[in-house]
Write a protein that holds these residues in place. Sequence first.
Motif, PDB file in Angstrom:
ATOM      1  N   LEU A  58     -29.481  70.288 -32.794  1.00  0.00           N
ATOM      2  CA  LEU A  58     -29.611  68.830 -32.782  1.00  0.00           C
ATOM      3  C   LEU A  58     -30.804  68.329 -31.977  1.00  0.00           C
ATOM      4  N   GLY A  59     -31.527  69.247 -31.322  1.00  0.00           N
ATOM      5  CA  GLY A  59     -32.673  68.841 -30.506  1.00  0.00           C
ATOM      6  C   GLY A  59     -32.286  68.208 -29.183  1.00  0.00           C
ATOM      7  N   VAL A  60     -31.125  68.569 -28.667  1.00  0.00           N
ATOM      8  CA  VAL A  60     -30.655  68.032 -27.387  1.00  0.00           C
ATOM      9  C   VAL A  60     -30.969  69.051 -26.298  1.00  0.00           C
ATOM     10  N   GLN A  61     -31.668  68.612 -25.273  1.00  0.00           N
ATOM     11  CA  GLN A  61     -32.008  69.478 -24.145  1.00  0.00           C
ATOM     12  C   GLN A  61     -30.819  69.552 -23.192  1.00  0.00           C
ATOM     13  N   VAL A  62     -30.503  70.746 -22.696  1.00  0.00           N
ATOM     14  CA  VAL A  62     -29.408  70.930 -21.743  1.00  0.00           C
ATOM     15  C   VAL A  62     -30.004  71.349 -20.406  1.00  0.00           C
ATOM     16  N   ILE A  63     -29.732  70.556 -19.378  1.00  0.00           N
ATOM     17  CA  ILE A  63     -30.177  70.828 -18.010  1.00  0.00           C
ATOM     18  C   ILE A  63     -28.919  70.969 -17.174  1.00  0.00           C
ATOM     19  N   THR A  64     -28.623  72.183 -16.732  1.00  0.00           N
ATOM     20  CA  THR A  64     -27.400  72.452 -15.977  1.00  0.00           C
ATOM     21  C   THR A  64     -27.728  72.491 -14.492  1.00  0.00           C
ATOM     22  N   VAL A  65     -26.968  71.714 -13.699  1.00  0.00           N
ATOM     23  CA  VAL A  65     -27.199  71.626 -12.257  1.00  0.00           C
ATOM     24  C   VAL A  65     -25.946  72.091 -11.533  1.00  0.00           C
ATOM     25  N   GLY A  66     -26.126  72.948 -10.530  1.00  0.00           N
ATOM     26  CA  GLY A  66     -24.996  73.433  -9.742  1.00  0.00           C
ATOM     27  C   GLY A  66     -25.282  73.376  -8.256  1.00  0.00           C
ATOM     28  N   GLN A  72     -21.312  79.377 -25.346  1.00  0.00           N
ATOM     29  CA  GLN A  72     -20.748  79.718 -26.653  1.00  0.00           C
ATOM     30  C   GLN A  72     -20.804  78.563 -27.643  1.00  0.00           C
ATOM     31  N   ILE A  73     -20.570  77.351 -27.168  1.00  0.00           N
ATOM     32  CA  ILE A  73     -20.401  76.219 -28.073  1.00  0.00           C
ATOM     33  C   ILE A  73     -21.551  75.223 -28.016  1.00  0.00           C
ATOM     34  N   VAL A  74     -21.866  74.771 -26.818  1.00  0.00           N
ATOM     35  CA  VAL A  74     -22.784  73.640 -26.675  1.00  0.00           C
ATOM     36  C   VAL A  74     -24.244  74.028 -26.851  1.00  0.00           C
ATOM     37  N   LEU A  75     -24.707  75.105 -26.220  1.00  0.00           N
ATOM     38  CA  LEU A  75     -26.125  75.464 -26.308  1.00  0.00           C
ATOM     39  C   LEU A  75     -26.586  75.707 -27.749  1.00  0.00           C
ATOM     40  N   PRO A  76     -25.857  76.486 -28.545  1.00  0.00           N
ATOM     41  CA  PRO A  76     -26.317  76.674 -29.929  1.00  0.00           C
ATOM     42  C   PRO A  76     -26.383  75.359 -30.715  1.00  0.00           C
ATOM     43  N   ARG A  77     -25.369  74.538 -30.554  1.00  0.00           N
ATOM     44  CA  ARG A  77     -25.322  73.263 -31.290  1.00  0.00           C
ATOM     45  C   ARG A  77     -26.383  72.290 -30.780  1.00  0.00           C
ATOM     46  N   SER A  78     -26.613  72.259 -29.475  1.00  0.00           N
ATOM     47  CA  SER A  78     -27.610  71.347 -28.917  1.00  0.00           C
ATOM     48  C   SER A  78     -29.011  71.712 -29.394  1.00  0.00           C
ATOM     49  N   GLN A  79     -29.278  73.006 -29.539  1.00  0.00           N
ATOM     50  CA  GLN A  79     -30.585  73.422 -30.056  1.00  0.00           C
ATOM     51  C   GLN A  79     -30.779  72.927 -31.487  1.00  0.00           C
ATOM     52  N   GLU A  98      -9.744  66.409 -14.783  1.00  0.00           N
ATOM     53  CA  GLU A  98     -11.105  66.700 -15.206  1.00  0.00           C
ATOM     54  C   GLU A  98     -11.177  67.979 -16.025  1.00  0.00           C
ATOM     55  N   VAL A  99     -10.386  68.972 -15.660  1.00  0.00           N
ATOM     56  CA  VAL A  99     -10.379  70.211 -16.428  1.00  0.00           C
ATOM     57  C   VAL A  99      -9.981  69.908 -17.868  1.00  0.00           C
ATOM     58  N   GLY A 100      -8.974  69.094 -18.063  1.00  0.00           N
ATOM     59  CA  GLY A 100      -8.550  68.700 -19.402  1.00  0.00           C
ATOM     60  C   GLY A 100      -9.591  67.869 -20.115  1.00  0.00           C
ATOM     61  N   TRP A 101     -10.293  66.981 -19.368  1.00  0.00           N
ATOM     62  CA  TRP A 101     -11.321  66.136 -19.966  1.00  0.00           C
ATOM     63  C   TRP A 101     -12.472  66.982 -20.480  1.00  0.00           C
ATOM     64  N   TRP A 102     -12.967  67.938 -19.678  1.00  0.00           N
ATOM     65  CA  TRP A 102     -14.075  68.795 -20.110  1.00  0.00           C
ATOM     66  C   TRP A 102     -13.691  69.587 -21.350  1.00  0.00           C
ATOM     67  N   ASP A 103     -12.474  70.103 -21.370  1.00  0.00           N
ATOM     68  CA  ASP A 103     -12.033  70.869 -22.522  1.00  0.00           C
ATOM     69  C   ASP A 103     -12.081  70.007 -23.778  1.00  0.00           C
ATOM     70  N   ALA A 104     -11.593  68.784 -23.669  1.00  0.00           N
ATOM     71  CA  ALA A 104     -11.619  67.857 -24.816  1.00  0.00           C
ATOM     72  C   ALA A 104     -13.047  67.531 -25.230  1.00  0.00           C
ATOM     73  N   GLN A 105     -13.951  67.321 -24.262  1.00  0.00           N
ATOM     74  CA  GLN A 105     -15.351  67.011 -24.579  1.00  0.00           C
ATOM     75  C   GLN A 105     -16.032  68.175 -25.283  1.00  0.00           C
ATOM     76  N   LEU A 106     -15.764  69.382 -24.798  1.00  0.00           N
ATOM     77  CA  LEU A 106     -16.374  70.561 -25.413  1.00  0.00           C
ATOM     78  C   LEU A 106     -15.856  70.788 -26.830  1.00  0.00           C
ATOM     79  N   ARG A 107     -14.579  70.520 -27.047  1.00  0.00           N
ATOM     80  CA  ARG A 107     -14.011  70.648 -28.392  1.00  0.00           C
ATOM     81  C   ARG A 107     -14.641  69.616 -29.334  1.00  0.00           C
ATOM     82  N   THR A 108     -14.842  68.391 -28.842  1.00  0.00           N
ATOM     83  CA  THR A 108     -15.464  67.347 -29.641  1.00  0.00           C
ATOM     84  C   THR A 108     -16.894  67.732 -29.990  1.00  0.00           C
ATOM     85  N   THR A 109     -17.636  68.250 -29.017  1.00  0.00           N
ATOM     86  CA  THR A 109     -19.008  68.668 -29.247  1.00  0.00           C
ATOM     87  C   THR A 109     -19.078  69.788 -30.283  1.00  0.00           C
ATOM     88  N   ALA A 110     -18.131  70.700 -30.222  1.00  0.00           N
ATOM     89  CA  ALA A 110     -18.115  71.826 -31.157  1.00  0.00           C
ATOM     90  C   ALA A 110     -17.931  71.356 -32.603  1.00  0.00           C
TER      91      ALA A 110
END
Length: 192
Positions: free
Chosen positions: A104-112, A95-102, A178-190
Amino acid sequence: MQLQRSQLGTDAHNQTCYHRQIHGLKRCKPVRQVSAQASPEYQALTGIKVVSAADGQDRELLSLWQSNSASKVLVPFLTHFADLSSWELVQKLKQIVLPRSQQLGVQVITVGLGSVENARIFAAALDYPTAGLYADPTGACYKALGFSPGFAADAQLNPYFKLLPMLAGIESPGTLQEVGWWDAQLRTTAKL
């Protein structure tokens, strides 16, 4: 944790030319040489392979992005594909990162963690693109980066039995933080 290469400029050639000019020797054209130095995390991932959810092919993780220093890559490491935290993170990424990364020209590589089949089921359930999704069936990336293996990693126990202590933070330090950290990072990225 940063997986980026850092640039270190060297002027050895320029110094040699200057030395030659001072002593009346043949002049030479100054050239600036640049060498790249990788972060310890980047070096730790050297040679480690992941499996593409799109085509099932093994690929060396570090070969997935361009080697020039101007390229930017975001590599979120998920827990296993059935983990609700991974589901939540990927929903926010979508919802947030992929549209914005495109933009900005930032490639997203998700590993699980898990098999390529699990990665495909995961992507289908969340409508997440398989083009940038990779499975780490052996956990090699996670081991190389020193991620916590979790509660009783080597014990032959039912995974649900292992889940409860991990939720409480046993052998999984910083889970709640970490759950709180990711939430903060995603909000910053948005906001970018």
